[in-house]
Write a protein that holds these residues in place. Structure first.
Motif, short mmCIF file in Angstrom:
data_model
loop_
_atom_site.label_atom_id
_atom_site.label_comp_id
_atom_site.label_asym_id
_atom_site.label_seq_id
_atom_site.Cartn_x
_atom_site.Cartn_y
_atom_site.Cartn_z
N ALA A 135 34.38 -1.48 82.38
CA ALA A 135 32.79 -1.56 82.21
C ALA A 135 32.15 -0.30 81.53
CB ALA A 135 32.08 -1.74 83.50
N ILE A 137 30.06 2.45 81.10
CA ILE A 137 29.58 3.24 82.11
C ILE A 137 28.04 3.62 81.94
CG2 ILE A 137 29.75 5.66 83.33
CD1 ILE A 137 32.68 5.62 82.55
N GLN A 138 27.74 3.77 80.65
CA GLN A 138 26.14 4.18 80.23
C GLN A 138 25.50 2.84 80.29
OE1 GLN A 138 29.04 4.34 78.15
NE2 GLN A 138 28.84 5.86 76.80
N ASN A 143 26.31 -3.94 83.44
CA ASN A 143 27.35 -4.41 83.29
C ASN A 143 27.83 -5.49 84.08
OD1 ASN A 143 29.54 -2.77 81.55
ND2 ASN A 143 28.34 -0.99 83.05
N MET A 147 30.52 -7.83 82.45
CA MET A 147 31.91 -7.80 82.90
C MET A 147 32.01 -9.10 84.03
SD MET A 147 34.74 -6.80 82.89
CE MET A 147 34.97 -5.21 82.05
N THR A 148 31.19 -9.10 84.80
CA THR A 148 31.45 -10.03 85.90
C THR A 148 31.29 -11.51 85.22
OG1 THR A 148 29.42 -8.85 86.90
CG2 THR A 148 31.06 -10.02 88.40
N THR A 170 45.13 1.07 76.49
CA THR A 170 44.79 1.42 77.93
C THR A 170 43.85 0.16 78.27
OG1 THR A 170 44.81 3.52 77.65
CG2 THR A 170 43.87 2.95 79.59
N ALA A 172 41.55 -0.82 81.47
CA ALA A 172 41.17 -0.39 82.88
C ALA A 172 39.94 -1.16 83.66
CB ALA A 172 40.64 1.29 82.78
N GLY A 174 37.20 -3.42 85.12
CA GLY A 174 37.12 -4.84 84.92
C GLY A 174 37.98 -5.52 83.93
N PHE A 195 45.45 -0.76 84.59
CA PHE A 195 45.20 -0.25 85.92
C PHE A 195 43.82 -0.36 86.30
CE2 PHE A 195 46.00 3.71 83.34
CZ PHE A 195 44.68 3.79 83.02
C1 HXC Z 1 32.21 4.28 78.44
C2 HXC Z 1 34.08 4.86 77.52
C3 HXC Z 1 34.70 4.10 78.72
C4 HXC Z 1 33.79 3.40 79.84
C5 HXC Z 1 36.14 5.34 77.74
N1 HXC Z 1 35.13 5.41 77.23
N2 HXC Z 1 35.99 4.48 78.91
N3 HXC Z 1 32.89 4.88 77.54
N4 HXC Z 1 32.57 3.32 79.41
N5 HXC Z 1 34.20 2.71 80.75
C6 HXC Z 1 34.96 6.17 76.08
C7 HXC Z 1 35.12 7.85 76.28
O1 HXC Z 1 34.03 8.27 76.67
C8 HXC Z 1 35.61 8.15 74.76
O2 HXC Z 1 34.31 8.36 73.92
C9 HXC Z 1 36.41 6.91 74.21
O3 HXC Z 1 36.03 6.01 75.18
C10 HXC Z 1 37.80 7.54 74.26
O4 HXC Z 1 37.91 7.72 75.81
P1 HXC Z 1 39.04 9.06 76.25
O5 HXC Z 1 38.87 9.12 77.70
O6 HXC Z 1 38.93 9.98 75.42
O7 HXC Z 1 40.34 8.28 75.98
P2 HXC Z 1 41.94 8.35 76.82
O8 HXC Z 1 42.10 9.63 76.83
O9 HXC Z 1 42.65 7.58 75.95
O10 HXC Z 1 41.44 7.61 78.10
C11 HXC Z 1 41.23 6.32 78.18
C12 HXC Z 1 40.74 6.03 79.57
C13 HXC Z 1 39.68 7.01 79.84
C14 HXC Z 1 41.91 6.20 80.50
C15 HXC Z 1 40.64 4.45 79.60
O11 HXC Z 1 38.66 6.84 79.13
C16 HXC Z 1 39.05 6.47 81.24
O12 HXC Z 1 39.51 6.87 82.47
N6 HXC Z 1 37.87 5.65 81.31
C17 HXC Z 1 37.21 5.30 82.54
C18 HXC Z 1 37.90 4.00 82.75
C19 HXC Z 1 37.16 3.43 84.19
O13 HXC Z 1 37.19 4.16 85.21
N7 HXC Z 1 36.58 2.10 84.06
C20 HXC Z 1 36.07 1.70 85.22
C21 HXC Z 1 34.73 1.08 84.82
S1 HXC Z 1 34.34 0.35 86.30
P3 HXC Z 1 34.16 9.38 72.73
O14 HXC Z 1 32.90 8.90 72.01
O15 HXC Z 1 34.06 10.81 73.67
O16 HXC Z 1 35.44 9.13 72.23
C22 HXC Z 1 34.60 -1.32 86.10
C23 HXC Z 1 34.35 -2.22 87.11
C24 HXC Z 1 33.87 -3.30 86.72
O17 HXC Z 1 35.46 -1.64 85.17
C25 HXC Z 1 33.25 -4.12 87.84
C26 HXC Z 1 32.41 -5.34 87.19
C27 HXC Z 1 30.82 -5.05 87.03
#
Ligand code: HXC
Length: 519
Positions: A135, A137-138, A143, A147-148, A170, A172, A174, A195
């Motif tokens: 999802a 984050i911004q 989302n 996403m849902t 990667t 992650a 949703g 994951f």
């Molecule tokens: C916005 C994201 C993002 C996200 C990555 N980016 N994940 N932007 N939302 N979820 C962006 C980063 O800001 C970065 O932008 C670019 O993608 C690359 O990310 P890096 O961290 O530099 O890459 P890497 O080291 O390869 O790591 C990848 C990653 C990590 C492991 C996926 O980015 C990460 O942990 N992201 C968050 C994952 C997470 O927690 N997602 C869950 C969201 S909640 P720039 O511009 O700096 O290059 C969810 C629940 C849904 O999904 C529920 C339903 C509503």
């Protein structure tokens, strides 16, 4: 001023060029240097040449927070559309990690869930190529819509159209959950992780220092969690596996998989089975050799190969028709079944049943693994999933007992009462509630205690029990077994049964909203 046609077309081409550039040319190049294909290259490799038709190429996020109004990307980080695979129509999408990390905002998510719904309404398979941080984050709670919606459409598509997901980077949050809702996951080794929460959160919440691979790498999911069905060497191999998998699946639950003529005679005798399977039940063998000997051209497409290796599942063809195979493997843990084996088989049975693929079991298991670890691990919950799945399924089902079929294995691997149409047994088959030694100890306890030579008496009673019960002729006399067959006739008898059953119909069952699968 009204533009000329030339100016209008140039404007369209310019916008499309920006969309094709993804996050930036530099980021796309970085992706290639890492040994990966870009999202568009993945789509091109997946689909028949020139068949891709893109939709929502110019859709953009509408977020204004965190400086997002200046970070617009046409397409919003996911390439969506339809095309053909071996001439068959499919819907496909590929997430573009170069755009905001492939994250799934409202528009990105809407593009995917609209495509998923379109696939269901059009009755065509869906292929998703994932590379996303989950999802966005911004976009905060927006989302929920993106996403849902994806999670819900995957669920509504389940059992209607095949859904296959490739994990190609990667994946992650949703995005990982949407993959888990698909029928099959193909994961690329070394360059992908899957994951719910990444290493940073594991560290923050649990103080657990863990690498991304340990948390969600290919090896972990293929061998331990069982989440991944197929392991690919690289992006191109992943796409090749997806294309091959699709050959065993129909367009939707309204069709059957297409027949493929292998030039392998249906009545081919298989005398080599006598060498592969020792008649001595104390000696083990690898069931893969049996599978290879009986299916068309020896071609077996195994899924979840590294997980619960005491249970083999996968696709093959017999007499040209796709069939789902569920087989014990005596080469692993003496073939004992356990909770993981039951869940693996149950999921496969339900997938085959949903898509009209007949099922064949090859049985050789001395029982379910006893002991505290299995019972505490929920063996009953997991075993029940398999029993439930057999009876609920309506596709043709054939079982063949090679050697052992004891206790809980009897309903778990195939008899008429659980829903099997034809049950075959080799002359080497032992089918009974319990093995001879424990049976005699229980039944003859008092007699043995009073005997002058209890060892000799026990041996005698064991032999009597074996002669009476442990031959397939006991089961054949009760019609538990339809036929005791010579091993060399196995292929011919199975194909003949599957052909008989191909238009099988099942009597109406009592109305229910849905069954209550013991999850
Ligand atoms: C916005 C994201 C993002 C996200 C990555 N980016 N994940 N932007 N939302 N979820 C962006 C980063 O800001 C970065 O932008 C670019 O993608 C690359 O990310 P890096 O961290 O530099 O890459 P890497 O080291 O390869 O790591 C990848 C990653 C990590 C492991 C996926 O980015 C990460 O942990 N992201 C968050 C994952 C997470 O927690 N997602 C869950 C969201 S909640 P720039 O511009 O700096 O290059 C969810 C629940 C849904 O999904 C529920 C339903 C509503």
């Amino acid at each position: 001023m009204t533009p000329s046609w030339a100016e209008a077309l140039a404007g369209l081409a310019a916008r499309e060029a920006v969309a094709r550039a993804g996050g930036s040319e530099a980021r796309l190049e970085e992706q290639r240097r890492a040994g990966k294909l870009t999202a568009r290259e993945r789509i091109e490799a997946l689909l028949d040449r020139g068949s891709f038709v893109e939709t929502n190429m110019l859709a953009e996020h509408q977020c204004r927070d965190f400086g997002m109004e200046t970070r617009k990307f046409p397409g919003d980080g996911v390439v969506t559309g339809h095309g053909r695979i071996d001439g068959r129509c499919v819907c496909a999408y590929a997430e573009d990690v170069t755009v905001l990390g492939g994250s799934t905002g409202r528009v990105h998510g809407t593009k995917i869930h609209t495509l998923l719904r379109r696939a269901r309404e059009s009755r065509v398979p869906v292929i998703g190529l994932h590379d996303s941080g989950g999802a966005r984050i911004q976009e905060g709670m927006d989302n929920v819509y993106g996403m849902t919606g994806v999670l819900a459409e995957f669920t509504l598509n389940s059992g209607v159209v095949p859904q296959i997901v490739g994990i190609m980077g990667t994946c992650a949050g949703g995005a990982a959950y949407s993959a888990a809702l698909a029928d099959f996951i193909v994961q690329v080794e070394n360059t992908s992780q899957l994951f719910v929460t990444g290493p940073a959160l594991a560290d923050e919440v649990l103080g657990e220092h863990v690498t991304p691979d340990a948390l969600g790498g290919c090896d972990m999911h293929a061998r331990r969690s069982g989440v991944t069905h197929l392991v690919a060497r690289d992006d191109r191999d992943c796409i090749a596996l997806i294309r091959r998998l699709l050959t065993y699946l129909p367009q939707s639950n309204r069709q059957r998989p297409a027949a493929v003529e292998a030039g392998d005679p249906a009545d081919r005798p298989v005398p080599e089975l006598l060498d592969i399977v020792p008649i001595d039940p104390g000696r083990n063998y690898d069931m893969h050799a049996v599978v290879g000997a009986i299916v068309d051209g020896g071609e077996f497409f195994e899924t979840q190969e590294g997980f619960a290796r005491n249970m083999i599942v996968g696709f093959a063809r017999m007499g040209g028709q796709a069939v789902g195979l569920v087989a014990n493997n005596p080469a692993v843990g003496d073939g004992y079944m356990d909770g993981d084996a039951a869940v693996k088989a149950a999921r496969f049975v339900r997938t085959c049943d949903a898509f009209n693929i007949p099922l064949l079991t090859l049985v050789d298991a001395p029982g379910f693994l006893p002991g505290v670890a299995q019972e505490q691990g929920g063996l009953l919950r997991h075993g029940a999933k398999l029993l439930h799945s057999w009876t609920e399924s309506t596709v043709p089902k054939v079982s063949c007992v090679l050697r052992k079929m004891y206790g809980g294995v009897i309903p778990a691997m195939g008899v008429h009462e659980i829903g099997f149409d034809q049950v075959f047994a080799w002359p080497s088959a032992e089918m009974q509630m319990v093995r001879a030694e424990p049976a005699v100890k229980i039944l003859c306890r008092k007699e043995l205690a009073a005997a002058a030579d209890s060892c000799a008496l026990q041996l005698q009673r064991v032999r009597e029990y074996q002669d009476l019960y442990l031959t397939p002729y006991h089961s054949a006399s009760l019609a538990v077994v339809d036929a005791v067959i010579a091993p060399q006739d196995t292929r011919a008898r199975i194909i003949s049964a599957l052909r008989l059953l191909q238009d099988k119909t099942v009597a109406d069952r009592a109305w229910r909203k849905h069954s209550n699968l013991p999850l």
